[in-house]
Motif scaffolding. Structure first.
Motif, PDB file in Angstrom:
ATOM      1  N   PRO A  21       0.822  -1.220   0.000  1.00 31.60           N
ATOM      2  CA  PRO A  21       0.000   0.000   0.000  1.00 31.60           C
ATOM      3  C   PRO A  21       0.858   1.273   0.000  1.00 31.60           C
ATOM      4  N   LEU A  22       1.939   1.261   0.757  1.00 33.15           N
ATOM      5  CA  LEU A  22       2.840   2.406   0.786  1.00 33.15           C
ATOM      6  C   LEU A  22       3.515   2.595  -0.565  1.00 33.15           C
ATOM      7  N   LEU A  26       3.220   5.858  -3.067  1.00 33.06           N
ATOM      8  CA  LEU A  26       4.393   6.594  -3.531  1.00 33.06           C
ATOM      9  C   LEU A  26       4.473   6.632  -5.061  1.00 33.06           C
ATOM     10  N   VAL A  27       4.139   5.527  -5.715  1.00 32.97           N
ATOM     11  CA  VAL A  27       4.147   5.482  -7.178  1.00 32.97           C
ATOM     12  C   VAL A  27       3.080   6.425  -7.730  1.00 32.97           C
ATOM     13  N   GLU A  32       1.594  11.334 -10.603  1.00 36.94           N
ATOM     14  CA  GLU A  32       0.782  12.557 -10.621  1.00 36.94           C
ATOM     15  C   GLU A  32       1.660  13.802 -10.603  1.00 36.94           C
ATOM     16  N   GLY A  33       2.738  13.786  -9.841  1.00 33.44           N
ATOM     17  CA  GLY A  33       3.650  14.922  -9.779  1.00 33.44           C
ATOM     18  C   GLY A  33       4.382  15.160 -11.078  1.00 33.44           C
ATOM     19  N   ARG A  34       4.685  14.087 -11.797  1.00 33.87           N
ATOM     20  CA  ARG A  34       5.423  14.216 -13.057  1.00 33.87           C
ATOM     21  C   ARG A  34       4.595  14.930 -14.115  1.00 33.87           C
TER      22      ARG A  34
END
Length: 95
Positions: A21-22, A26-27, A32-34
């Motif tokens: 889940p972590l 993170l992925v 989304e940030g990229r």
């Protein structure tokens, strides 16, 4: 004195499964940030390789008349599949 902790493939797999889940969170945040702030967002990750495939297929099959395989059948679809697998391998290794 530091203690050496053995890390076998089985231990790494169990750790990956325990923390999935972590890892998923993170992925998701990284992806989304990229693409945040770009006009097409995450659609770029699909559009870019397909656009490259179309341009490369046109250039190599029409302009340079390249052929894939022993015969000169001119099968553009077969050439595009081989080209796409090469583009994906390059993109994976470049990241």
């Amino acid at each position: 004195m530091t203690q050496h902790i053995p890390c076998s493939p089985a231990t790494a797999a169990r750790s990956f499964l325990r923390h999935r889940p972590l890892i998923a969170q993170l992925v998701r945040r990284e992806v989304e940030g990229r693409y945040r702030g770009s006009m097409l967002g995450m659609l770029w990750s699909l559009v870019t390789p397909l656009l490259m495939l179309a341009i490369y297929t046109f250039v190599f099959t029409v302009v340079f008349k390249a052929r894939w395989g022993a015969g000169d059948s001119g099968d553009k679809a077969q050439f595009a599949v081989v080209l796409f697998s090469g583009i994906m391998l390059h993109a994976f290794l470049a990241e």
